[in-house]
Design a protein around this motif. Structure first.
Motif, mmCIF file in Angstrom:
data_model
loop_
_atom_site.group_PDB
_atom_site.id
_atom_site.type_symbol
_atom_site.label_atom_id
_atom_site.label_comp_id
_atom_site.label_asym_id
_atom_site.label_seq_id
_atom_site.Cartn_x
_atom_site.Cartn_y
_atom_site.Cartn_z
ATOM 1 N N LEU A 158 0.853 -1.180 0.000
ATOM 2 C CA LEU A 158 0.000 0.000 0.000
ATOM 3 C C LEU A 158 0.893 1.236 0.000
ATOM 4 O O LEU A 158 2.065 1.181 0.383
ATOM 5 C CB LEU A 158 -0.893 0.010 1.238
ATOM 6 C CG LEU A 158 -1.812 -1.189 1.450
ATOM 7 C CD1 LEU A 158 -2.445 -1.128 2.839
ATOM 8 C CD2 LEU A 158 -2.885 -1.246 0.370
ATOM 9 N N PRO A 175 -8.366 0.680 15.722
ATOM 10 C CA PRO A 175 -9.263 1.542 14.954
ATOM 11 C C PRO A 175 -9.781 2.700 15.808
ATOM 12 O O PRO A 175 -10.422 2.480 16.837
ATOM 13 C CB PRO A 175 -10.390 0.591 14.531
ATOM 14 C CG PRO A 175 -9.731 -0.750 14.469
ATOM 15 C CD PRO A 175 -8.751 -0.752 15.613
ATOM 16 N N PRO A 209 0.173 -4.336 4.228
ATOM 17 C CA PRO A 209 -1.087 -4.625 4.920
ATOM 18 C C PRO A 209 -0.930 -5.784 5.888
ATOM 19 O O PRO A 209 -0.111 -6.676 5.693
ATOM 20 C CB PRO A 209 -2.048 -4.963 3.777
ATOM 21 C CG PRO A 209 -1.170 -5.393 2.653
ATOM 22 C CD PRO A 209 0.099 -4.615 2.788
ATOM 23 N N PRO A 222 -7.407 -7.511 6.166
ATOM 24 C CA PRO A 222 -8.420 -6.711 5.462
ATOM 25 C C PRO A 222 -8.893 -5.532 6.315
ATOM 26 O O PRO A 222 -8.724 -5.527 7.537
ATOM 27 C CB PRO A 222 -9.552 -7.717 5.237
ATOM 28 C CG PRO A 222 -9.413 -8.685 6.373
ATOM 29 C CD PRO A 222 -7.947 -8.804 6.634
ATOM 30 N N PRO A 223 -9.504 -4.528 5.688
ATOM 31 C CA PRO A 223 -10.057 -3.404 6.443
ATOM 32 C C PRO A 223 -11.157 -3.867 7.398
ATOM 33 O O PRO A 223 -11.849 -4.856 7.150
ATOM 34 C CB PRO A 223 -10.623 -2.484 5.355
ATOM 35 C CG PRO A 223 -9.931 -2.896 4.096
ATOM 36 C CD PRO A 223 -9.660 -4.363 4.229
ATOM 37 N N GLY A 228 -13.810 0.456 8.078
ATOM 38 C CA GLY A 228 -13.179 1.656 7.532
ATOM 39 C C GLY A 228 -11.772 1.917 8.006
ATOM 40 O O GLY A 228 -11.187 2.956 7.677
ATOM 41 N N TRP A 229 -11.182 0.982 8.753
ATOM 42 C CA TRP A 229 -9.807 1.108 9.231
ATOM 43 C C TRP A 229 -8.964 -0.026 8.661
ATOM 44 O O TRP A 229 -9.431 -1.151 8.545
ATOM 45 C CB TRP A 229 -9.752 1.079 10.757
ATOM 46 C CG TRP A 229 -10.357 2.303 11.361
ATOM 47 C CD1 TRP A 229 -11.671 2.525 11.622
ATOM 48 C CD2 TRP A 229 -9.657 3.488 11.752
ATOM 49 N NE1 TRP A 229 -11.855 3.766 12.160
ATOM 50 C CE2 TRP A 229 -10.632 4.387 12.263
ATOM 51 C CE3 TRP A 229 -8.328 3.874 11.738
ATOM 52 C CZ2 TRP A 229 -10.295 5.650 12.738
ATOM 53 C CZ3 TRP A 229 -8.001 5.123 12.226
ATOM 54 C CH2 TRP A 229 -8.965 5.997 12.713
ATOM 55 N N ARG A 230 -7.726 0.295 8.320
ATOM 56 C CA ARG A 230 -6.831 -0.683 7.684
ATOM 57 C C ARG A 230 -5.683 -1.025 8.622
ATOM 58 O O ARG A 230 -4.969 -0.121 9.094
ATOM 59 C CB ARG A 230 -6.274 -0.097 6.393
ATOM 60 C CG ARG A 230 -5.159 -0.863 5.757
ATOM 61 C CD ARG A 230 -5.643 -2.071 4.972
ATOM 62 N NE ARG A 230 -6.305 -1.694 3.733
ATOM 63 C CZ ARG A 230 -6.458 -2.513 2.705
ATOM 64 N NH1 ARG A 230 -5.982 -3.759 2.779
ATOM 65 N NH2 ARG A 230 -7.082 -2.120 1.626
ATOM 66 N N TRP A 278 -3.065 0.873 12.857
ATOM 67 C CA TRP A 278 -4.270 1.130 12.073
ATOM 68 C C TRP A 278 -4.308 2.564 11.559
ATOM 69 O O TRP A 278 -3.871 3.485 12.235
ATOM 70 C CB TRP A 278 -5.512 0.871 12.934
ATOM 71 C CG TRP A 278 -5.626 -0.544 13.423
ATOM 72 C CD1 TRP A 278 -4.925 -1.123 14.449
ATOM 73 C CD2 TRP A 278 -6.472 -1.564 12.900
ATOM 74 N NE1 TRP A 278 -5.295 -2.433 14.604
ATOM 75 C CE2 TRP A 278 -6.257 -2.738 13.664
ATOM 76 C CE3 TRP A 278 -7.428 -1.611 11.880
ATOM 77 C CZ2 TRP A 278 -6.939 -3.930 13.427
ATOM 78 C CZ3 TRP A 278 -8.111 -2.786 11.632
ATOM 79 C CH2 TRP A 278 -7.870 -3.937 12.397
ATOM 80 N N ASP A 331 -8.864 3.571 6.145
ATOM 81 C CA ASP A 331 -8.661 2.843 4.894
ATOM 82 C C ASP A 331 -8.556 3.792 3.703
ATOM 83 O O ASP A 331 -7.844 3.526 2.745
ATOM 84 C CB ASP A 331 -9.808 1.845 4.693
ATOM 85 C CG ASP A 331 -9.536 0.883 3.545
ATOM 86 O OD1 ASP A 331 -8.372 0.469 3.381
ATOM 87 O OD2 ASP A 331 -10.488 0.563 2.803
#
Length: 307
Positions: free
Chosen positions: A118, A131, A148, A151-152, A155-157, A169, A172
């Motif tokens: 990313l 998060p 990464p 997965p998110p 809404g947080w990655r 975190w 996203d």
């Protein structure tokens, strides 16, 4: 695992500054030297003259690889920034000094090929403990590459960060997949344009402060393209264009008679006769701006190139 000369390491702070020598740092540089490297406070604490002091060489972003070449007992490390080509200084990369506390040993495990890298697309963001949790790594800037860690979630990655055993975190929407195809020149120009009004800092390569070649290096880095760090090396690494054929996203280079290239800008409009415009980090006005080339720039324009 500890840092060792002859081995690679990675930057563990959001933005690390590369210095000419440990003895060259000034009292005003203290915020950039501690284990957290508060670059925002460092730049805010300098006056305009201090921001262009030549004791800083470049900056390295979180997770950037370096080759450690020397470790001093006083806590300084000499490194080569292998992701910032600098052929005229060292064929391995850009050399300089930084506090060893701002580095972490290179992880022993290679990233899972399924974990596509990313890249931070927000101008500035923070990596948090959970998060919406406490910021553990504030000041992470545009162009920083992250791995990464799953997965998110809402809404947080989750991502991996050097020096942290557990995932951190960030929103996203602040990251995008690192592109695998070359970007278009207008795409790069648009990213560079988001740094308009950022203060000029000698050696800067971040959204807090940046210099002319740093702006070009960082804008292309956002798309996974590695350009040299300095303007003269950037000229060698790019393709000259016939006069008048440049287009937005190409590069202008400047040099005084008989001297090497000293400035670079990004073409921001197609030329109209002798009229040209560029986006650049301007030493004289001490900020990133878009403008028509003034007479003194036109007099030192030595060519336009394309990446």
């Amino acid at each position: 695992m500890e840092l060792q000369p002859g081995r690679e390491a990675v930057v563990r702070v959001a933005v690390a500054t590369l210095w000419t020598a440990p003895e060259a740092v000034r009292p005003v540089d203290r915020p950039a030297l501690d284990a957290h490297a508060d670059v925002a406070a460092w730049i805010a604490g300098m006056d305009a003259d201090q921001q262009v002091g030549e004791c800083a060489l470049s900056q390295l972003l979180l997770g950037e690889r370096v080759l450690v070449t020397e470790l001093r007992p006083d806590g300084w490390a000499h490194v080569v920034a292998v992701e910032q080509p600098a052929a005229q200084l060292d064929p391995r990369g850009y050399p300089g000094w930084l506090p060893a506390a701002q580095l972490a040993p290179l992880p022993g495990e290679a990233p899972d090929p399924a974990d596509a890298p990313l890249v931070v697309d927000a101008t500035v963001t923070a990596l948090r403990s959970a998060p919406g949790g406490e910021p553990l790594l504030p000041g992470v800037v545009l162009g920083t590459r992250l791995t990464p860690a799953g997965p998110p979630v809402d809404g947080w990655r989750p991502v991996r960060a050097p020096g942290h055993d557990r995932p951190l975190w960030l929103p996203d929407g602040h990251v995008v997949p690192l592109p695998t195809a070359p970007p278009s020149a207008p795409e790069v120009l648009a990213v560079a344009g988001r740094l308009r009004d950022v203060v000029y800092v000698w050696g800067g390569v971040s959204a807090y402060g940046i210099d002319c070649s740093g702006l070009v290096h960082l804008a292309w880095r956002r798309f996974g393209v590695t350009l040299p760090r300095d303007a003269d090396d950037q000229a060698v690494a790019t393709t000259p264009l016939p006069p008048g054929t440049e287009r937005p996203g190409d590069l202008y280079f400047f040099a005084r008679p008989g001297r090497k290239i000293h400035h670079i800008g990004i073409v921001s409009a197609a030329p109209q006769g002798e009229y040209r415009r560029m986006l650049h980090a301007c030493y004289k006005q001490r900020e990133v701006l878009e403008e028509a080339l003034p007479d003194e720039r036109t007099a030192t324009l030595v060519g336009a190139h394309r990446v």
